[in-house]
Each structure stands twice: as C-alpha cells, then as structure tokens.
Design an enzyme around this catalytic site. Structure first.
Site, mmCIF file in Angstrom:
data_model
loop_
_atom_site.group_PDB
_atom_site.id
_atom_site.type_symbol
_atom_site.label_atom_id
_atom_site.label_comp_id
_atom_site.label_asym_id
_atom_site.label_seq_id
_atom_site.Cartn_x
_atom_site.Cartn_y
_atom_site.Cartn_z
ATOM 1 N N LEU A 203 0.699 -1.237 0.063
ATOM 2 C CA LEU A 203 -0.054 0.018 -0.013
ATOM 3 C C LEU A 203 0.924 1.109 0.101
ATOM 4 C CD1 LEU A 203 -2.380 -1.132 2.865
ATOM 5 C CD2 LEU A 203 -2.804 -1.024 0.396
ATOM 6 N N HIS A 204 0.812 2.202 -0.886
ATOM 7 C CA HIS A 204 1.485 3.289 -0.793
ATOM 8 C C HIS A 204 0.908 4.548 -1.712
ATOM 9 C CE1 HIS A 204 2.823 2.325 -5.003
ATOM 10 N NE2 HIS A 204 3.184 3.672 -5.011
ATOM 11 N N ARG A 205 -0.138 4.355 -2.357
ATOM 12 C CA ARG A 205 -0.743 5.231 -3.239
ATOM 13 C C ARG A 205 -1.367 6.476 -2.441
ATOM 14 N NH1 ARG A 205 0.105 5.496 -8.846
ATOM 15 N NH2 ARG A 205 0.811 3.323 -9.143
ATOM 16 N N ARG A 236 6.169 6.152 3.079
ATOM 17 C CA ARG A 236 4.971 7.040 3.227
ATOM 18 C C ARG A 236 3.929 6.434 4.080
ATOM 19 N NH1 ARG A 236 1.744 10.347 -0.198
ATOM 20 N NH2 ARG A 236 2.873 9.772 -2.332
ATOM 21 N N ASP A 276 -2.185 -1.659 -4.190
ATOM 22 C CA ASP A 276 -2.619 -0.429 -4.814
ATOM 23 C C ASP A 276 -1.421 0.119 -5.641
ATOM 24 O OD1 ASP A 276 -0.637 0.644 -3.175
ATOM 25 O OD2 ASP A 276 -2.147 1.840 -2.092
#
Ligand code: UD1
Length: 358
Positions: A203-205, A236, A276
C-alpha cells in the site's frame, strides 16, 4: 557517440530501465548515462535495485527527494536544464508516470531535445492522481511513445497522438520478470516469522495512505483473512500509519521495502496479492497469481476484464468478496497483451530507426 540520458528516480523506474539499458549496450554507437533525480533516496528504495539488477551506476544524482510535488518537479527541471546545457545529450529517455518522468520530459521538450517515453498511453481517467497528470503531459511532449499494450496505443490515438512515433513495444516489466525470475526463485532468503500460506500486500498510493478511513477499511479486511499477510512498508505508509495511530492486525508481518528479487520470490510463494501498486498488478499476473487492487480505477484493464485482477476500492466487504472469488477460481487464463518478453529489443530497435541510424 549518440548520447542518451535516462532519467529515473523512483523504484519501478530502476527495474524498467534495467531492461532497456541492457539492450542499449548492444548498440555500439550509443553512450547512455543514467540520471537519478533522487526522488527515492532510502537505500532499500533505490541503491539495492542498482546492485541487484546490475544497472549502470547513475552518472549524476540530483538528490531531489522528499519535497512537495511542485517543488520536487520544479527543482528537478532546473537541475536537469543546467546539466543538459553542459552535457548536450541527443535524446532523453523517461519511464512511467512519476514526478521524475514529468520533470525529465518537460525540461527536455523546452530545450528541444527529443523525449522518448517508455510505458506511454496508460490512463486511469482520474486527474486527481498525480501520476495521471504526469503521464498525460509526458505523452504529449514525447517524440517516440512506446506502448506496453495495444490498448495504450489506441488511447493515444484517441488523444490525437498517432503515426510512426506511436509503437506497441510490449511491456518491459514482463521482460524483467522473465529475465530475473530464475535468479529470484533461487535466492537463499526467507522472511522471518513467515511460517505458512500468506498473502502479499503493498500500500503506498496517496489516495489510500492520505485517507485514514480508507487505510482503516483495508487493514480491517486484511485482519479478517485467515492467512498471514506480508506487508513491505513504503516510507510514506509507515509515516501515515504512525500519524493515524493505527494498529496493524495480528496476522500482518511488516518489513522494510524489499528488493525486486525478494518481491518476485514472495510473489511466487504467496496465495494471492492485495495492492494499490500499478506494477505489482501485472507482476502478480506474470507470476501466476490473482490480485485484488484496492483502488477505484486501474490502468491495466486487460487484467480486470479477464478476472485475474479484482478492482474493489477500499470497501471491506468487496475486498472479502474478491478473496472468496479467488478461492473459487479455477486458474489464470493466458493473456497475450504484454508482448513476448522482447519489449526491450523493440524499444531499442525503434530508437535506432527513428534517431540513431547507426
Ligand atoms: C512515487 C510515484 C508513484 C510510484 C511510486 C513507486 C509520483 C507522483 N509518484 O510515489 O507513481 O508508484 O513512487 O514507489 O512520482 N520517501 C522516503 N524515502 C524514499 C522515498 C520516499 O522517505 O526513499 C518519502 C518521501 O519523502 C515522501 C513519501 O515517501 O514523503 C512519498 O515519496 P514520493 O517520492 O513523493 O512518492 P511515492 O509515494 O514514492
């Protein structure tokens, strides 16, 4: 010598550039220099890829990372312009859809240096994504556009970009998987704490990480899976999880961001993928795994249309429904949309045809 400057800055670009750089070495009259913008700067987000994939070391590192979008893109453009006034490259090669891609493309176009875009023609049709803006603008200033799929070529044509400068080359990420797979599967490495079937998750978006609600929903669904979940944490995501004070479910094993070969190995061993990421959606398919994409749209519609990728947003019920569908599925179909593993060759042949003419 024909001077090519390749601008990279973010993790997936190192992998894509590895494929083309290797092919460029076969053209005797080309001198390629890698320019690292510095967008990704942690050792495990950057250096590890250069070491592991044997990519030529960057000739310049602009060290521009960790800034707001405008400042990052602007500072990169300023630095690239200065560099190119001095170095006078004949052509600029950019990859994908990051701020580094856009900065390289715009700086080059303004200096009348031809821009070549690898992974052109992808669209999510959501202009709130920084990546969508980056791709559209990059495509519209490029002089050669290399499309991973036939659909990407059609999309460009629908935007008025057509003719011999638009080429379906196939997908360099497919080339990369074919080239590195054996090495990855033979890695003598095991993730600590992993002892049974597991789901691989990333998950990083911004659309997920910047929303506490979306992150809470996704993590809650993950917590309900009966398997362990491996979650390599993008910096992030790590920062925002701490900010929201969210506790990860007990079945989640987190790690630092992992190298390409380790990710391919985990892909090979996992039950399925939740992500994502753009790249991982395809890599899952290349490695024979179903994927659940926790976004509201995807650029890789071939995968969703053929039910190997389930596009579910962040809704917990939908995520769990997709898990059930995967459980009942009979096996992945073979799709031919991403070429035959010779995208790198096709890209270099087209560079020679249009610009180099040995
Ligand atoms: C970028 C790309 C995205 C791509 C992704 C791959 C843009 C707009 N987005 O997103 O398309 O899928 O890379 O990973 O270009 N940070 C670190 N260490 C690092 C790198 C980043 O701490 O090595 C921090 C930054 O300071 C920033 C955050 O992580 O606070 C996000 O980094 P950024 O480069 O803005 O975008 P990504 O989310 O990585």
């Amino acid at each position: 010598m024909f001077k090519i400057h390749t601008v990279v800055g973010a993790r997936p670009q190192f992998i894509k550039a590895a494929v083309v750089s290797r092919e460029l070495l076969t053209v005797g009259t080309v001198e390629e220099s890698i320019i690292h913008t510095g967008q990704h700067y942690d050792q495990n987000m950057s250096e590890v890829f250069f070491d592991e994939l044997s990519i030529p070391k960057p000739k310049y590192n602009l060290e521009i990372g960790g800034k707001s979008h405008g400042k990052m893109t602007g500072d990169m453009m300023t630095a690239l312009e200065e560099l190119w006034m001095k170095e006078k490259p004949n052509l600029i090669l950019v990859y994908g859809d990051t701020n580094s891609t856009l900065a390289g493309a715009l700086a080059a176009a303004k200096m009348h240096i031809p821009v070549v875009h690898v992974e052109a023609g992808l669209r999510s049709f959501n202009k709130k994504m920084p990546e969508e803006v980056n791709r559209i603008l990059t495509d519209h200033v490029s002089e050669l556009l290399l499309c991973p799929t036939p659909r990407a070529k059609e999309l460009l044509e629908s935007e008025g970009i057509s003719g011999e400068k638009v080429v379906h080359s196939g997908d360099v990420m497919y080339d990369a998987v074919l080239f590195y797979k054996d090495k990855a599967l033979n890695l003598d490495w095991q993730l600590e704490g992993l002892n049974r079937n597991f789901v691989l998750c990333t998950l990083h978006r911004a659309e997920n990480t910047d929303s506490e609600e979306r992150m809470t929903d996704i993590l809650s669904a993950i917590g309900d899976l009966g398997e362990q979940v491996v979650l390599p944490l993008h910096p992030r995501t790590k920062k925002l999880l701490e900010l929201y004070n969210l506790t990860l479910p007990a079945n989640v094993i987190t790690t630092e961001p992992l190298s390409y070969l380790k990710m391919i190995k985990l892909l090979s061993d996992c039950s399925f993928v939740i992500t994502d990421s753009g790249g991982l959606q395809k890599e899952s398919y290349f490695m024979g795994k179903y994927c659940i994409t926790v976004r509201d749209e995807t650029e890789w519609v071939e995968l969703t249309e053929n039910n190997v990728n389930f596009l579910v947003g962040s809704n917990k019920e939908k995520i769990l429904e997709a898990v059930n569908e995967i459980g009942a599925a009979k096996g992945l179909p073979i799709l031919g949309h991403y070429g035959d593993g010779s995208a790198g060759k096709s890209i270099v042949n087209n560079l020679v045809r249009m610009f180099i003419n040995e």
